[in-house]
Design an enzyme around this catalytic site. Structure first.
Site, mmCIF file in Angstrom:
data_model
loop_
_atom_site.group_PDB
_atom_site.id
_atom_site.type_symbol
_atom_site.label_atom_id
_atom_site.label_comp_id
_atom_site.label_asym_id
_atom_site.label_seq_id
_atom_site.Cartn_x
_atom_site.Cartn_y
_atom_site.Cartn_z
ATOM 1 N N GLY A 1 -19.208 34.911 37.936
ATOM 2 C CA GLY A 1 -20.234 35.729 38.596
ATOM 3 C C GLY A 1 -21.044 34.869 39.554
ATOM 4 O O GLY A 1 -22.247 35.046 39.715
ATOM 5 N N THR B 1 -21.254 34.670 42.715
ATOM 6 C CA THR B 1 -21.853 35.208 43.938
ATOM 7 C C THR B 1 -22.994 36.163 43.598
ATOM 8 O O THR B 1 -23.572 36.789 44.481
ATOM 9 C CB THR B 1 -20.800 35.980 44.773
ATOM 10 O OG1 THR B 1 -20.270 37.023 43.939
ATOM 11 C CG2 THR B 1 -19.680 35.077 45.233
ATOM 12 N N ASP C 1 -26.595 37.764 41.731
ATOM 13 C CA ASP C 1 -28.039 37.582 41.895
ATOM 14 C C ASP C 1 -28.591 36.496 40.953
ATOM 15 O O ASP C 1 -29.364 35.629 41.358
ATOM 16 C CB ASP C 1 -28.676 38.952 41.592
ATOM 17 C CG ASP C 1 -30.174 38.907 41.609
ATOM 18 O OD1 ASP C 1 -30.719 38.695 42.697
ATOM 19 O OD2 ASP C 1 -30.794 39.070 40.533
ATOM 20 N N LYS D 1 -27.585 32.959 42.086
ATOM 21 C CA LYS D 1 -28.314 32.525 43.297
ATOM 22 C C LYS D 1 -29.782 32.236 43.027
ATOM 23 O O LYS D 1 -30.332 31.252 43.485
ATOM 24 C CB LYS D 1 -28.245 33.635 44.358
ATOM 25 C CG LYS D 1 -27.112 33.434 45.329
ATOM 26 C CD LYS D 1 -27.212 34.391 46.493
ATOM 27 C CE LYS D 1 -27.001 35.809 46.035
ATOM 28 N NZ LYS D 1 -26.534 36.774 46.963
ATOM 29 N N ASP E 1 -31.695 34.187 25.835
ATOM 30 C CA ASP E 1 -32.862 35.059 25.946
ATOM 31 C C ASP E 1 -33.843 34.205 26.740
ATOM 32 O O ASP E 1 -34.435 33.279 26.195
ATOM 33 C CB ASP E 1 -33.436 35.405 24.568
ATOM 34 C CG ASP E 1 -34.611 36.362 24.680
ATOM 35 O OD1 ASP E 1 -35.398 36.214 25.644
ATOM 36 O OD2 ASP E 1 -34.761 37.241 23.824
ATOM 37 N N HIS E 2 -33.957 34.486 28.036
ATOM 38 C CA HIS E 2 -34.653 33.504 28.885
ATOM 39 C C HIS E 2 -36.139 33.370 28.520
ATOM 40 O O HIS E 2 -36.767 32.392 28.873
ATOM 41 C CB HIS E 2 -34.451 33.791 30.372
ATOM 42 C CG HIS E 2 -35.159 34.995 30.866
ATOM 43 N ND1 HIS E 2 -34.632 36.250 30.769
ATOM 44 C CD2 HIS E 2 -36.357 35.144 31.449
ATOM 45 C CE1 HIS E 2 -35.478 37.111 31.267
ATOM 46 N NE2 HIS E 2 -36.542 36.476 31.693
ATOM 47 N N GLU F 1 -44.954 44.925 33.781
ATOM 48 C CA GLU F 1 -44.476 44.627 35.143
ATOM 49 C C GLU F 1 -45.090 45.618 36.097
ATOM 50 O O GLU F 1 -45.363 46.762 35.713
ATOM 51 C CB GLU F 1 -42.961 44.875 35.223
ATOM 52 C CG GLU F 1 -42.104 43.831 34.623
ATOM 53 C CD GLU F 1 -40.639 44.229 34.811
ATOM 54 O OE1 GLU F 1 -40.193 44.329 35.964
ATOM 55 O OE2 GLU F 1 -39.970 44.470 33.805
ATOM 56 N N ASP G 1 -33.840 46.950 26.773
ATOM 57 C CA ASP G 1 -33.951 45.904 27.798
ATOM 58 C C ASP G 1 -34.983 44.835 27.425
ATOM 59 O O ASP G 1 -34.816 43.667 27.773
ATOM 60 C CB ASP G 1 -34.335 46.560 29.137
ATOM 61 C CG ASP G 1 -34.252 45.586 30.301
ATOM 62 O OD1 ASP G 1 -33.242 44.862 30.386
ATOM 63 O OD2 ASP G 1 -35.197 45.531 31.117
ATOM 64 N N HIS H 1 -36.574 40.136 23.956
ATOM 65 C CA HIS H 1 -37.746 39.305 24.263
ATOM 66 C C HIS H 1 -38.954 39.578 23.362
ATOM 67 O O HIS H 1 -39.594 38.655 22.859
ATOM 68 C CB HIS H 1 -38.191 39.507 25.721
ATOM 69 C CG HIS H 1 -37.066 39.478 26.700
ATOM 70 N ND1 HIS H 1 -36.087 38.511 26.656
ATOM 71 C CD2 HIS H 1 -36.749 40.274 27.752
ATOM 72 C CE1 HIS H 1 -35.223 38.729 27.641
ATOM 73 N NE2 HIS H 1 -35.598 39.797 28.312
HETATM 74 P P1 NAD Z 1 -24.598 40.793 40.030
HETATM 75 O O1 NAD Z 1 -24.035 42.176 40.075
HETATM 76 O O2 NAD Z 1 -25.526 40.357 41.097
HETATM 77 O O3 NAD Z 1 -23.362 39.760 40.040
HETATM 78 C C1 NAD Z 1 -22.173 39.996 39.338
HETATM 79 C C2 NAD Z 1 -21.134 38.922 39.670
HETATM 80 O O4 NAD Z 1 -19.931 39.225 38.978
HETATM 81 C C3 NAD Z 1 -20.773 38.798 41.143
HETATM 82 O O5 NAD Z 1 -20.577 37.426 41.424
HETATM 83 C C4 NAD Z 1 -19.427 39.537 41.220
HETATM 84 O O6 NAD Z 1 -18.574 39.086 42.268
HETATM 85 C C5 NAD Z 1 -18.821 39.182 39.892
HETATM 86 N N1 NAD Z 1 -17.804 40.155 39.468
HETATM 87 C C6 NAD Z 1 -18.003 41.479 39.210
HETATM 88 N N2 NAD Z 1 -16.830 42.050 38.828
HETATM 89 C C7 NAD Z 1 -15.879 41.070 38.822
HETATM 90 C C8 NAD Z 1 -14.491 41.008 38.513
HETATM 91 N N3 NAD Z 1 -13.811 42.101 38.142
HETATM 92 N N4 NAD Z 1 -13.861 39.820 38.600
HETATM 93 C C9 NAD Z 1 -14.528 38.715 38.986
HETATM 94 N N5 NAD Z 1 -15.844 38.700 39.297
HETATM 95 C C10 NAD Z 1 -16.503 39.859 39.232
HETATM 96 O O7 NAD Z 1 -25.230 40.608 38.575
HETATM 97 P P2 NAD Z 1 -26.440 39.640 38.146
HETATM 98 O O8 NAD Z 1 -27.733 40.302 38.441
HETATM 99 O O9 NAD Z 1 -26.209 38.275 38.683
HETATM 100 O O10 NAD Z 1 -26.313 39.656 36.545
HETATM 101 C C11 NAD Z 1 -25.286 38.951 35.854
HETATM 102 C C12 NAD Z 1 -25.586 38.998 34.354
HETATM 103 O O11 NAD Z 1 -26.831 38.382 34.096
HETATM 104 C C13 NAD Z 1 -25.694 40.411 33.760
HETATM 105 O O12 NAD Z 1 -25.233 40.378 32.438
HETATM 106 C C14 NAD Z 1 -27.206 40.664 33.766
HETATM 107 O O13 NAD Z 1 -27.572 41.602 32.770
HETATM 108 C C15 NAD Z 1 -27.710 39.283 33.419
HETATM 109 N N6 NAD Z 1 -29.091 39.030 33.843
HETATM 110 C C16 NAD Z 1 -29.414 39.005 35.178
HETATM 111 C C17 NAD Z 1 -30.712 38.724 35.552
HETATM 112 C C18 NAD Z 1 -31.102 38.640 37.019
HETATM 113 O O14 NAD Z 1 -32.228 38.204 37.275
HETATM 114 N N7 NAD Z 1 -30.254 39.013 37.954
HETATM 115 C C19 NAD Z 1 -31.699 38.478 34.584
HETATM 116 C C20 NAD Z 1 -31.333 38.510 33.234
HETATM 117 C C21 NAD Z 1 -30.019 38.778 32.888
#
Ligand code: NAD
Length: 499
Positions: A15, A17, A19, A22, A180-181, A219, A238, A243
């Protein structure tokens, strides 16, 4: 650069690429690199669907550092450790290519076969990836193997059990790091230190001296782009299952005999076991849910939850939860723990208020009402502790005046306070699982939460609404007022409003 505690590992991010990668993972890795905690012997493989080259990936890493850190010293050196592999999580060929690249990097950077697999992807892929990692030989290595899993870990106890059983086919419990951040936040980690490193709190930390504890995580933001996930989750799954219950466990646990992962976890598990189950008709007595309607946030009009993109116009999803939890053990019998969390509330804040009982007799009654003593733990955005006391008003008479003793973590640690993800990544690189959740904690917290969601899902009545920009529905005030308490106003408790 001090490389004594620098780590040797290949970190594979699934994952890459997305959010989370990054905004949190790359900046955290960069901070660790700058501090010498990741020196020469590390490499990162990012995988995702996009057909990027290594170079394109490195450019994205640099962008992320520019945007979220600002500084970019050593950025070329840092990003040269990053490699990219286009990947389809369900396809064995993808994993075989990944294995080849992993082995090349293992040799190139002398990584001793150490591997961290970080699943920063949608939860439906967690089990599949774990299966493939083992079946396609990626876990076949001489060094350590650690699987880091983002939330949510399941949707309820049943799905969490299925996921756990699947993952455990490939990784034993001690190799699983469930994130669990909140457990990486400085002041959440400080709860233990405040309690167990100060002689004057622990003797008072019980039902003889504490009247109630309030944990609020509010929030201002609405559901933003997360509606698809949030519609199936709601605030209970959630925020509360993970948390909020984790903070409660740290506040309520007995002192561990040692500060080891196993001892701390076992004390937290005992708290979950002592949680009074709330089920059937009691759910409406102990828990309140709500959904935000339109309102005003920072003088801007905002729409209600049902008018957000990708939300069902008749949605019954809760964006707010308040609850009263009882811990039926010797220490806490009779002390309510109130929790409250929601979106589109008045303020963005996570705080814990420990309210002490009134003193047996008020000698100063003729003058002013004495304020109860409070210990406020500021988790975010402020980090610190405030102690609310009564002192003498200056002048001739014996009137009292509430005063606040304040410690601000920002003031002492400044901008170097590491972010939660940085701490958790560091711990994982060093094999310290204390601040990750053990399966037993996950299972017990789902068991508790499932009883509440079952009742809510069977309720036909409309979910209570609250206007955006408020602290939740009226029912949440009544929940606590019925016990003779009230929610402390978070803005009044803010560090900047302290004397
Ligand atoms: P996102 O949708 O932004 O990113 C998902 C990633 O998975 C992308 O890189 C995408 O290319 C990849 N992907 C999706 N389907 C795919 C496949 N079939 N094969 C290969 N790659 C694939 O999601 P996110 O926000 O980065 O969240 C990722 C995880 O982290 C989730 O479990 C989310 O609940 C958790 N999370 C995110 C945040 C946050 O701040 N974004 C906070 C807490 C927890």
């Amino acid at each position: 650069m001090n490389s004594n505690d620098s780590s040797t590992s290949l970190i594979m991010i699934f994952g890459a690429t997305g959010d989370l990668a990054k905004r949190k993972l790359y900046p955290s890795l960069y901070h660790l690199y700058k501090k010498g905690k990741l020196a020469d012997h590390f490499a990162v493989i990012g995988t995702a669907r996009r057909p990027w080259s290594h170079e394109e990936f490195r450019e994205n890493i640099k962008d992320s550092i520019h945007s979220f850190v600002g500084a970019d010293e050593q950025i070329d050196d840092f990003s040269s450790h990053f490699y990219y592999q286009p990947h389809d999580v369900t396809d064995s060929d993808s994993y075989i290519q990944l294995k080849t690249l992993a082995e090349e990097l293992d040799t190139k950077y002398s990584l001793q076969g150490n591997r961290i697999f970080y699943l920063a992807m949608a939860p439906e892929f967690f089990g599949t990836i774990a299966d493939h990692l083992k079946a396609d030989g990626l876990t076949d290595t001489t060094g350590f193997k650690r699987l880091v899993i983002e939330k949510p870990f399941g949707h309820d106890l049943e799905s969490a059990e299925q996921l756990n059983a699947q993952i455990r086919q490939s990784f034993p419990e001690e190799e699983i790091y469930r994130i669990d951040h909140y457990l990486g936040k400085a002041m959440v980690q400080n709860i233990e230190v405040i309690r167990f490193a100060n002689a004057f709190f622990e003797p008072l930390w019980n039902n003889r001296y504490i009247s109630n504890i309030q944990i609020t995580s509010s929030e201002k933001l609405g559901v933003e782009e997360r509606a698809r996930y949030y519609e199936t989750s709601g605030a209970l799954r959630d925020m509360v299952q993970n948390h909020m219950l984790q903070m409660l466990a740290l506040l309520a646990m007995e002192p561990p005999i040692r500060l080891t992962t196993d001892e701390i976890r076992s004390e937290k598990v005992k708290v979950f076991r002592a949680l009074r189950p709330i089920e059937g008709n009691e759910v409406n007595e102990y828990f309140v849910r709500g959904q935000y309607g339109p309102g005003t946030i920072d003088k801007n009009e905002v729409v209600g939850y049902r008018d957000e993109m990708n939300v069902d116009p008749d949605s019954q999803t809760e964006t707010f939860v308040a609850g009263k939890l009882m811990i039926d053990n010797f220490r806490w019998a009779g002390v309510p723990f109130y929790i409250r969390t929601g979106k589109r509330m008045t303020t963005k804040s996570t705080k814990i208020v420990i309210q002490f009982k009134d003193i047996p007799m008020n000698l100063y009654n003729n003058n002013e009402q004495l304020q109860p003593n409070l210990l406020v733990i500021h988790i975010q955005p402020d980090e610190g502790i405030t102690l609310h006391l009564n002192a003498k008003k200056s002048g001739q008479n014996m009137q009292t005046n509430p005063v606040k003793l304040n410690f601000s973590n920002e003031g002492s640690n400044g901008i170097n306070t590491p972010e939660a993800y940085e701490k958790l990544l560091y711990d994982c690189l060093h094999g310290d699982a204390t601040n990750f959740t053990h399966w037993d904690e996950v299972a017990l917290s789902w068991k508790f939460v499932d009883k509440i969601s079952e009742v809510w899902e069977q309720t036909n009545s409309e979910i209570p609404k609250y206007a955006s920009g408020t602290m939740g529905p009226e029912e949440a005030e009544k929940l606590i007022e019925n016990d003779g308490f009230f929610w402390w106003n978070l803005n009044d408790l803010d560090v900047e409003n302290c004397d």
